[in-house]
Design an enzyme around this catalytic site. Structure first.
Site, PDB file in Angstrom:
ATOM      1  N   HIS A  74      -2.901  11.136   0.666  1.00 47.29           N
ATOM      2  CA  HIS A  74      -2.477  10.889   1.951  1.00 47.29           C
ATOM      3  C   HIS A  74      -1.821  12.128   2.436  1.00 47.29           C
ATOM      4  O   HIS A  74      -0.745  12.137   2.699  1.00 47.29           O
ATOM      5  CB  HIS A  74      -1.533   9.621   1.910  1.00 47.29           C
ATOM      6  CG  HIS A  74      -1.003   9.008   3.240  1.00 47.29           C
ATOM      7  ND1 HIS A  74      -1.293   7.743   3.409  1.00 47.29           N
ATOM      8  CD2 HIS A  74      -0.677   9.556   4.577  1.00 47.29           C
ATOM      9  CE1 HIS A  74      -0.671   7.506   4.801  1.00 47.29           C
ATOM     10  NE2 HIS A  74      -0.479   8.564   5.478  1.00 47.29           N
TER      11      HIS A  74
ATOM     12  N   TYR B 137      -4.268   1.683  15.993  1.00 49.34           N
ATOM     13  CA  TYR B 137      -3.223   1.740  16.680  1.00 49.34           C
ATOM     14  C   TYR B 137      -3.317   1.627  18.153  1.00 49.34           C
ATOM     15  O   TYR B 137      -2.674   1.095  18.837  1.00 49.34           O
ATOM     16  CB  TYR B 137      -2.442   3.367  16.424  1.00 49.34           C
ATOM     17  CG  TYR B 137      -1.812   3.620  15.192  1.00 49.34           C
ATOM     18  CD1 TYR B 137      -0.534   2.836  14.787  1.00 49.34           C
ATOM     19  CD2 TYR B 137      -2.460   3.661  13.727  1.00 49.34           C
ATOM     20  CE1 TYR B 137       0.114   3.003  13.432  1.00 49.34           C
ATOM     21  CE2 TYR B 137      -2.029   3.861  12.760  1.00 49.34           C
ATOM     22  CZ  TYR B 137      -0.992   3.510  12.483  1.00 49.34           C
ATOM     23  OH  TYR B 137      -0.185   3.455  11.179  1.00 49.34           O
TER      24      TYR B 137
ATOM     25  N   ARG C  23       0.901  -1.330  -0.002  1.00 51.09           N
ATOM     26  CA  ARG C  23       0.063  -0.044   0.156  1.00 51.09           C
ATOM     27  C   ARG C  23       0.927   1.287   0.049  1.00 51.09           C
ATOM     28  O   ARG C  23       1.747   1.539   0.920  1.00 51.09           O
ATOM     29  CB  ARG C  23      -1.064   0.004   1.213  1.00 51.09           C
ATOM     30  CG  ARG C  23      -1.876   1.292   1.305  1.00 51.09           C
ATOM     31  CD  ARG C  23      -2.754   1.090   2.567  1.00 51.09           C
ATOM     32  NE  ARG C  23      -3.279   2.569   2.476  1.00 51.09           N
ATOM     33  CZ  ARG C  23      -3.356   3.336   3.608  1.00 51.09           C
ATOM     34  NH1 ARG C  23      -2.506   3.080   4.730  1.00 51.09           N
ATOM     35  NH2 ARG C  23      -3.904   4.564   3.399  1.00 51.09           N
TER      36      ARG C  23
ATOM     37  N   GLU D 230      -3.539  -0.166   8.047  1.00 49.15           N
ATOM     38  CA  GLU D 230      -2.424   0.416   8.923  1.00 49.15           C
ATOM     39  C   GLU D 230      -2.336  -0.121  10.138  1.00 49.15           C
ATOM     40  O   GLU D 230      -3.363   0.088  10.784  1.00 49.15           O
ATOM     41  CB  GLU D 230      -2.397   1.855   8.982  1.00 49.15           C
ATOM     42  CG  GLU D 230      -1.773   2.610   7.874  1.00 49.15           C
ATOM     43  CD  GLU D 230      -1.516   3.967   8.079  1.00 49.15           C
ATOM     44  OE1 GLU D 230      -1.329   4.456   9.135  1.00 49.15           O
ATOM     45  OE2 GLU D 230      -2.092   4.883   6.847  1.00 49.15           O
TER      46      GLU D 230
ATOM     47  N   ASN E  27      -7.325   1.946   9.856  1.00 50.58           N
ATOM     48  CA  ASN E  27      -5.914   2.160  10.432  1.00 50.58           C
ATOM     49  C   ASN E  27      -6.267   2.318  11.854  1.00 50.58           C
ATOM     50  O   ASN E  27      -6.839   3.018  12.486  1.00 50.58           O
ATOM     51  CB  ASN E  27      -5.406   3.614  10.081  1.00 50.58           C
ATOM     52  CG  ASN E  27      -5.166   3.700   8.494  1.00 50.58           C
ATOM     53  OD1 ASN E  27      -4.947   2.532   7.890  1.00 50.58           O
ATOM     54  ND2 ASN E  27      -4.762   4.712   8.224  1.00 50.58           N
TER      55      ASN E  27
ATOM     56  N   GLU F 214      -7.544   8.616   6.145  1.00 53.26           N
ATOM     57  CA  GLU F 214      -7.945   9.442   7.491  1.00 53.26           C
ATOM     58  C   GLU F 214      -8.334  10.802   7.329  1.00 53.26           C
ATOM     59  O   GLU F 214      -7.528  11.717   7.634  1.00 53.26           O
ATOM     60  CB  GLU F 214      -6.500   9.289   8.279  1.00 53.26           C
ATOM     61  CG  GLU F 214      -6.020   8.085   8.580  1.00 53.26           C
ATOM     62  CD  GLU F 214      -4.488   7.926   9.472  1.00 53.26           C
ATOM     63  OE1 GLU F 214      -4.268   9.021   9.791  1.00 53.26           O
ATOM     64  OE2 GLU F 214      -4.252   6.828   9.847  1.00 53.26           O
TER      65      GLU F 214
HETATM   66  O1  IFM Z   1       2.834   7.903   9.969  1.00 50.45           O
HETATM   67  C1  IFM Z   1       1.075   7.810  10.125  1.00 50.45           C
HETATM   68  C2  IFM Z   1       0.437   7.493   8.757  1.00 50.45           C
HETATM   69  O2  IFM Z   1       0.699   8.527   7.642  1.00 50.45           O
HETATM   70  C3  IFM Z   1      -1.026   7.799   8.942  1.00 50.45           C
HETATM   71  N1  IFM Z   1      -1.585   6.869   9.945  1.00 50.45           N
HETATM   72  C4  IFM Z   1      -0.666   6.884  11.407  1.00 50.45           C
HETATM   73  C5  IFM Z   1       0.590   6.808  11.040  1.00 50.45           C
HETATM   74  C6  IFM Z   1       1.306   6.858  12.305  1.00 50.45           C
HETATM   75  O3  IFM Z   1       1.149   7.959  12.998  1.00 50.45           O
END
Ligand code: IFM
Length: 456
Positions: free
Chosen positions: A128, A301, A84, A353, A299, A173
């Site tokens: 992006h 985290y 990606r 992500e 995405n 995002e």
């Molecule tokens: O690095 C970023 C990415 O560009 C978008 N999502 C979160 C990642 C980590 O912060």
């Protein structure tokens, strides 16, 4: 000593499950002033004193623009199915409208052909975050006309590359671009107005829906979708004030995007909360936004914990935190996926992500990043658990292939499974990359060696 994570998951992933690694253009390409590339809002933002923690920029980054072939070899060596990446809009259309830059298009053509030659599926993201500065000078995403320019850009990319792409994501995002870019000002273009941020979010969603329609009219055979940053939002305590605050936060982060995309309306509680800051929505916009998608990218985290009294201290959780001060909370990923499946008629889902920034040390040619490996293994397991419970999971991609430019944090935060020595541009596979390669070999063996693992 902690045990190394297993190289086989306790879950069985379907044979067509797509494993990948992810990057974005501004974060890795460099070559910011080469071959006719135009200026982006991030080039301009990096020059603002204090905007980037280490006062760095994207001028060289990982020099991927020149080292793309070496990087594709690295990707193939991991045994993943997909890569990606994003296209830098100002590299292919320097003013964001009108003339195209052939040298820029040629770069992405080489990249896509290079992926196909290595048996890798290209997953392309159109936006992006690196909007052409020339469009920002006309008002950027706050202006409705930017949506039309984005549609024209999407069509241009489709005409040049579309026949070879596995998937196209319109935006990465939108919450981040709208809120961090226009409300808190922490990201480019550095504005501080909630009303502008909400208008931007609407134009991003609108341009997504319009681009999808245009790409289908162009006969695109790639899977089409969008990538959202989502998290389960939990109250810090069970007090009514915390519960209310968490509900509103969930509305602003998740329902503000999921409701229009899948239900053709903005959430009424958030609209009421915004009052005069709610966006202008023209007739037909909501129907356009709700255009059917082939996939949804997420995405993930960490979770979000909300306290009405102010910011929640992540350290009170007792869980490990990453170098970004983000709590490691893999069960939140399962929870989020189950919730999306329960509350919305979602298409196949990809985790587009997932990964962690940790303090790495390159010693004698090795990076022993056990914390990153443990992070990835736990989150892959969380995806497997969602799959087991019936969520239509289609793939998982690690953020990121390479250490890279982590936006306002600069280069100090390292998310890569491949270490980058910025002085020499030398790439070194971290232990987490070796673990991923072994894990994928295990998966390939389970699925009967469907795809030979390159390099091994
Ligand atoms: O690095 C970023 C990415 O560009 C978008 N999502 C979160 C990642 C980590 O912060």
């Amino acid at each position: 000593m902690t045990q190394p994570p297993p190289t086989a998951s306790r879950h069985r992933f379907p044979p067509d499950f797509v494993w990948g690694v992810a990057t974005s253009a501004f974060q890795i390409e460099g070559a910011a002033a080469e071959d006719g590339r135009g200026e982006s809002i991030w080039d301009r933002f990096c020059r603002q004193p204090g905007a980037i923690a280490d006062a760095s920029d994207g001028l060289v980054a990982c020099d991927h623009y020149h080292r793309w072939a070496e990087d594709l070899d690295l990707i193939a060596g991991l045994g993943v199915d997909a890569y990606r990446f994003s296209v830098s809009w100002p590299r292919v259309q320097p003013q964001g409208r009108g003339a195209w830059n052939e040298a820029g298009l040629d770069f992405y053509e080489r990249l896509v052909d290079g992926l196909l030659a290595r048996g890798l599926q290209p997953f392309l993201t159109l936006n992006h975050w690196d909007l052409p500065q020339a469009l920002q000078d006309r008002g950027g995403w706050a202006q409705r006309e930017t949506a039309q320019h984005f549609v024209d850009y999407a069509i241009g990319i489709q005409r040049r590359l579309g026949d070879r792409l596995a998937a196209i994501a319109t935006h990465n995002e939108p919450w981040v671009m709208a809120v961090l870019g226009h409300e808190t000002g922490l990201f480019a273009p550095g504005q501080r107005s909630r009303a502008t941020a909400m208008q931007v979010s609407h134009h991003l969603l609108l341009s997504h829906g319009q681009a999808l329609q245009a790409l289908r009219a162009e006969g695109s055979r790639a899977r089409l979708g969008i990538v959202l940053n989502l998290a389960p939002v939990q109250p810090a305590t069970d007090s009514p004030a915390d519960i209310d605050a968490a509900r509103l936060e969930d509305g602003k982060l998740l329902r503000w995007y999921m409701d229009p995309l899948f239900e053709g309306r903005y959430p009424p509680d958030v609209l009421a909360h915004l009052g005069a800051d709610a966006p202008q929505v023209a007739a037909g916009d909501l129907a356009a936004i709700a255009a059917p998608m082939d996939f949804l990218g997420l995405n993930y985290y960490t979770r979000s914990v909300v306290s009405a009294a102010g910011p929640w201290d992540v350290r009170t959780s007792g869980n490990p935190v990453t170098d970004m001060d983000w709590e490691v909370y893999p069960q939140g990923l399962t929870e989020l996926l189950l919730r999306l499946h329960r509350d919305y008629a979602v298409p196949p889902l990809y985790v587009t992500e997932n990964g962690g920034a940790f303090r790495d040390a390159l010693v004698a040619g090795r990076v022993h990043d056990a914390d990153r490996t443990a992070y990835l293994a736990a989150h892959i397991d969380a995806v497997g658990e969602a799959l087991r419970q019936g969520v239509p999971m289609a793939g998982y991609m690690v953020w990121s292939l390479l250490d890279n430019f982590e936006w306002a944090s600069g280069y100090a935060k390292r998310f890569g499974i491949v270490h980058v020595d910025y002085a020499t541009q030398r790439r070194t596979l971290k232990d987490s990359a070796l673990w991923l390669r072994d894990f994928l070999r295990g998966q390939a063996a389970l699925r009967g060696g469907r795809r030979a693992v390159a390099g091994g």
